[in-house]
Design a protein around this motif. Structure first.
Motif, PDB file in Angstrom:
ATOM      1  N   UNK A 164       0.869  -1.168   0.000  1.00  0.00           N
ATOM      2  CA  UNK A 164       0.000   0.000   0.000  1.00  0.00           C
ATOM      3  C   UNK A 164       0.908   1.221   0.000  1.00  0.00           C
ATOM      4  N   UNK A 165       0.867   1.990  -1.085  1.00  0.00           N
ATOM      5  CA  UNK A 165       1.842   3.060  -1.260  1.00  0.00           C
ATOM      6  C   UNK A 165       1.147   4.404  -1.408  1.00  0.00           C
ATOM      7  N   UNK A 166       1.727   5.408  -0.769  1.00  0.00           N
ATOM      8  CA  UNK A 166       1.302   6.792  -0.938  1.00  0.00           C
ATOM      9  C   UNK A 166       2.555   7.646  -0.883  1.00  0.00           C
ATOM     10  N   UNK A 167       2.390   8.936  -1.067  1.00  0.00           N
ATOM     11  CA  UNK A 167       3.557   9.816  -1.108  1.00  0.00           C
ATOM     12  C   UNK A 167       4.256   9.932   0.237  1.00  0.00           C
ATOM     13  N   UNK A 168       3.609   9.543   1.335  1.00  0.00           N
ATOM     14  CA  UNK A 168       4.205   9.702   2.661  1.00  0.00           C
ATOM     15  C   UNK A 168       4.302   8.410   3.460  1.00  0.00           C
ATOM     16  N   UNK A 169       3.672   7.333   2.973  1.00  0.00           N
ATOM     17  CA  UNK A 169       3.678   6.099   3.762  1.00  0.00           C
ATOM     18  C   UNK A 169       3.619   4.890   2.834  1.00  0.00           C
ATOM     19  N   UNK A 170       4.385   3.866   3.191  1.00  0.00           N
ATOM     20  CA  UNK A 170       4.362   2.598   2.470  1.00  0.00           C
ATOM     21  C   UNK A 170       4.212   1.473   3.485  1.00  0.00           C
ATOM     22  N   UNK A 171       3.259   0.603   3.236  1.00  0.00           N
ATOM     23  CA  UNK A 171       3.109  -0.586   4.072  1.00  0.00           C
ATOM     24  C   UNK A 171       3.240  -1.822   3.189  1.00  0.00           C
ATOM     25  N   UNK A 172       4.019  -2.807   3.669  1.00  0.00           N
ATOM     26  CA  UNK A 172       4.229  -4.059   2.946  1.00  0.00           C
ATOM     27  C   UNK A 172       3.700  -5.197   3.804  1.00  0.00           C
ATOM     28  N   UNK A 173       2.753  -5.956   3.248  1.00  0.00           N
ATOM     29  CA  UNK A 173       2.210  -7.125   3.931  1.00  0.00           C
ATOM     30  C   UNK A 173       2.656  -8.382   3.188  1.00  0.00           C
ATOM     31  N   UNK A 174       3.085  -9.366   3.950  1.00  0.00           N
ATOM     32  CA  UNK A 174       3.471 -10.652   3.371  1.00  0.00           C
ATOM     33  C   UNK A 174       2.330 -11.637   3.529  1.00  0.00           C
ATOM     34  N   UNK A 175       1.902 -12.212   2.402  1.00  0.00           N
ATOM     35  CA  UNK A 175       0.885 -13.261   2.392  1.00  0.00           C
ATOM     36  C   UNK A 175       1.573 -14.608   2.154  1.00  0.00           C
ATOM     37  N   UNK A 176       1.292 -15.578   3.006  1.00  0.00           N
ATOM     38  CA  UNK A 176       1.938 -16.888   2.959  1.00  0.00           C
ATOM     39  C   UNK A 176       0.876 -17.963   2.740  1.00  0.00           C
ATOM     40  N   UNK A 213      -5.109 -24.149   0.988  1.00  0.00           N
ATOM     41  CA  UNK A 213      -6.476 -23.659   0.805  1.00  0.00           C
ATOM     42  C   UNK A 213      -6.526 -22.166   0.505  1.00  0.00           C
ATOM     43  N   UNK A 214      -5.438 -21.471   0.753  1.00  0.00           N
ATOM     44  CA  UNK A 214      -5.428 -20.029   0.529  1.00  0.00           C
ATOM     45  C   UNK A 214      -4.146 -19.412   1.054  1.00  0.00           C
ATOM     46  N   UNK A 215      -4.165 -18.094   1.266  1.00  0.00           N
ATOM     47  CA  UNK A 215      -3.002 -17.350   1.758  1.00  0.00           C
ATOM     48  C   UNK A 215      -3.433 -16.480   2.930  1.00  0.00           C
ATOM     49  N   UNK A 216      -2.525 -16.260   3.867  1.00  0.00           N
ATOM     50  CA  UNK A 216      -2.825 -15.445   5.043  1.00  0.00           C
ATOM     51  C   UNK A 216      -1.669 -14.493   5.315  1.00  0.00           C
ATOM     52  N   UNK A 217      -1.942 -13.386   5.959  1.00  0.00           N
ATOM     53  CA  UNK A 217      -0.907 -12.405   6.300  1.00  0.00           C
ATOM     54  C   UNK A 217      -0.089 -12.919   7.480  1.00  0.00           C
ATOM     55  N   UNK A 218       1.232 -12.892   7.343  1.00  0.00           N
ATOM     56  CA  UNK A 218       2.098 -13.296   8.443  1.00  0.00           C
ATOM     57  C   UNK A 218       3.034 -12.174   8.899  1.00  0.00           C
ATOM     58  N   UNK A 219       3.278 -11.188   8.050  1.00  0.00           N
ATOM     59  CA  UNK A 219       4.187 -10.094   8.404  1.00  0.00           C
ATOM     60  C   UNK A 219       3.651  -8.801   7.813  1.00  0.00           C
ATOM     61  N   UNK A 220       3.938  -7.696   8.505  1.00  0.00           N
ATOM     62  CA  UNK A 220       3.570  -6.384   8.012  1.00  0.00           C
ATOM     63  C   UNK A 220       4.640  -5.387   8.446  1.00  0.00           C
ATOM     64  N   UNK A 221       5.146  -4.624   7.493  1.00  0.00           N
ATOM     65  CA  UNK A 221       6.155  -3.604   7.784  1.00  0.00           C
ATOM     66  C   UNK A 221       5.675  -2.271   7.210  1.00  0.00           C
ATOM     67  N   UNK A 222       5.860  -1.199   7.974  1.00  0.00           N
ATOM     68  CA  UNK A 222       5.436   0.122   7.523  1.00  0.00           C
ATOM     69  C   UNK A 222       6.611   1.087   7.563  1.00  0.00           C
ATOM     70  N   UNK A 223       6.606   2.022   6.615  1.00  0.00           N
ATOM     71  CA  UNK A 223       7.674   3.009   6.485  1.00  0.00           C
ATOM     72  C   UNK A 223       7.047   4.368   6.208  1.00  0.00           C
ATOM     73  N   UNK A 224       7.696   5.417   6.715  1.00  0.00           N
ATOM     74  CA  UNK A 224       7.206   6.758   6.435  1.00  0.00           C
ATOM     75  C   UNK A 224       8.333   7.595   5.859  1.00  0.00           C
ATOM     76  N   UNK A 225       7.953   8.649   5.195  1.00  0.00           N
ATOM     77  CA  UNK A 225       8.940   9.517   4.571  1.00  0.00           C
ATOM     78  C   UNK A 225       8.397  10.077   3.283  1.00  0.00           C
ATOM     79  N   UNK A 226       9.016   9.668   2.168  1.00  0.00           N
ATOM     80  CA  UNK A 226       8.591  10.129   0.858  1.00  0.00           C
ATOM     81  C   UNK A 226       9.744  10.698   0.072  1.00  0.00           C
ATOM     82  N   UNK A 227       9.534  10.856  -1.221  1.00  0.00           N
ATOM     83  CA  UNK A 227      10.561  11.447  -2.074  1.00  0.00           C
ATOM     84  C   UNK A 227      11.845  10.665  -2.106  1.00  0.00           C
ATOM     85  N   UNK A 228      11.757   9.331  -2.026  1.00  0.00           N
ATOM     86  CA  UNK A 228      12.951   8.504  -2.074  1.00  0.00           C
ATOM     87  C   UNK A 228      13.688   8.382  -0.761  1.00  0.00           C
ATOM     88  N   UNK A 229      13.096   8.868   0.332  1.00  0.00           N
ATOM     89  CA  UNK A 229      13.743   8.786   1.650  1.00  0.00           C
ATOM     90  C   UNK A 229      12.750   8.183   2.636  1.00  0.00           C
TER      91      UNK A 229
END
Length: 266
Positions: free
Chosen positions: A227-239, A245-261
């Motif tokens: 999930x990406x925006x100009x100020x926040x990115x969140x990455x969820x891992x589905x395993x 039978x399907x996939x489930x979320x096992x990890x989630x990492x979030x970052x803030x900043x923007x403009x390549x930083x």
């Protein structure tokens, strides 16, 4: 906000057929704005394997951006690998080996890092970097994402040779304001800033494992949802669930900043 689903290393020919339908259904139910596949759609680049990969991609409802991996050129047919390495890939996935997706909130640029002359080791070509710089030039608002097959930074545990030109690529991408690099190849999951880019802009590296292959190397089949925006990115891992039978979320990492930083969100 935009949602990008990151798949990699499907390896049709060494895939898990029982997992294909759950993966398709999960991807479609998440309704991402874009699916990015970072190479190795096939195991041995045969017509049958490309046909199976194309059938899988056709079943995905969102738009799909694909770049090739080293397994998508013939390994054992040396003549074809040297003279027409992309013939089969292009027949099934189009002539553009470095596709681009642009909308109001993000720019996603693919780069072909496969070197047919050195089958396993990748190569970030200077012309690919120049194309990315041109694509990102003047951008200040949209999130800038690069999709490659080979990662540009390894850990001591990684047993494959680092891609040729990786150091220069990290510097160039940091310099032109790249926010995220999506990659595969190692069949391991990893999310975090490039260590070598610290001080010049903190670009995030996001590795996916293998979405469908039996070649899991001790890790489960997985994919990423960003999930990406100009100020926040969140990455969820589905395993993949153990019973496929399907996939489930096992990890989630979030970052803030923007403009390549970017920095890890507390």
């Amino acid at each position: 906000m935009r949602r990008v689903l990151h798949l990699s290393d499907l390896h049709f020919g060494r895939d898990r057929p029982e997992l294909m339908r759950p993966l398709i259904e999960t991807v479609n139910s998440l309704e991402p704005d874009l699916v990015a596949i970072s190479g190795d759609l096939t195991q041995r680049a045969t017509e049958a394997q490309f046909r199976a990969a194309a059938t899988f991609v056709a079943a995905l409802k969102p738009p799909v951006l694909v770049v090739p991996g080293n397994h998508d050129v013939p390994l054992h047919n040396l003549a074809v690998r040297l003279v027409k390495p992309w013939q089969r890939y292009r027949r099934w996935f189009g002539r553009d080996l470095e596709p681009c997706w642009i909308d109001d909130e993000m720019i996603v640029v693919g780069a072909n890092t496969v070197n047919p002359l050195a089958w396993q080791r990748g190569w970030f070509r200077p012309r690919s970097l120049a194309r990315i710089r041109r694509s990102f030039a003047g951008e200040t608002e949209r999130v800038r994402i690069v999709v490659v097959h080979h990662p540009m930074e390894h850990t001591p545990e990684d047993d494959k040779e680092l891609m040729h030109g990786a150091g220069r690529a990290i510097e160039d991408l940091a310099g032109c304001g790249a926010d995220v690099v999506l990659s595969g190849h190692l069949h391991t999951w990893r999310v975090g800033p490039f260590a070598e880019a610290a001080g010049r802009g903190v670009v995030l590296q996001v590795h996916a494992g293998t979405g469908l292959s039996t070649r899991v190397r001790g890790e489960p089949n997985d994919f990423n949802l960003l999930e990406v925006s100009s100020a926040r990115i969140r990455v969820q891992r589905y395993v993949a669930c153990e019973d496929a039978s399907g996939f489930r979320i096992t990890d989630s990492r979030a970052f803030h900043g923007g403009g390549g930083r970017w920095s890890v969100e507390p």
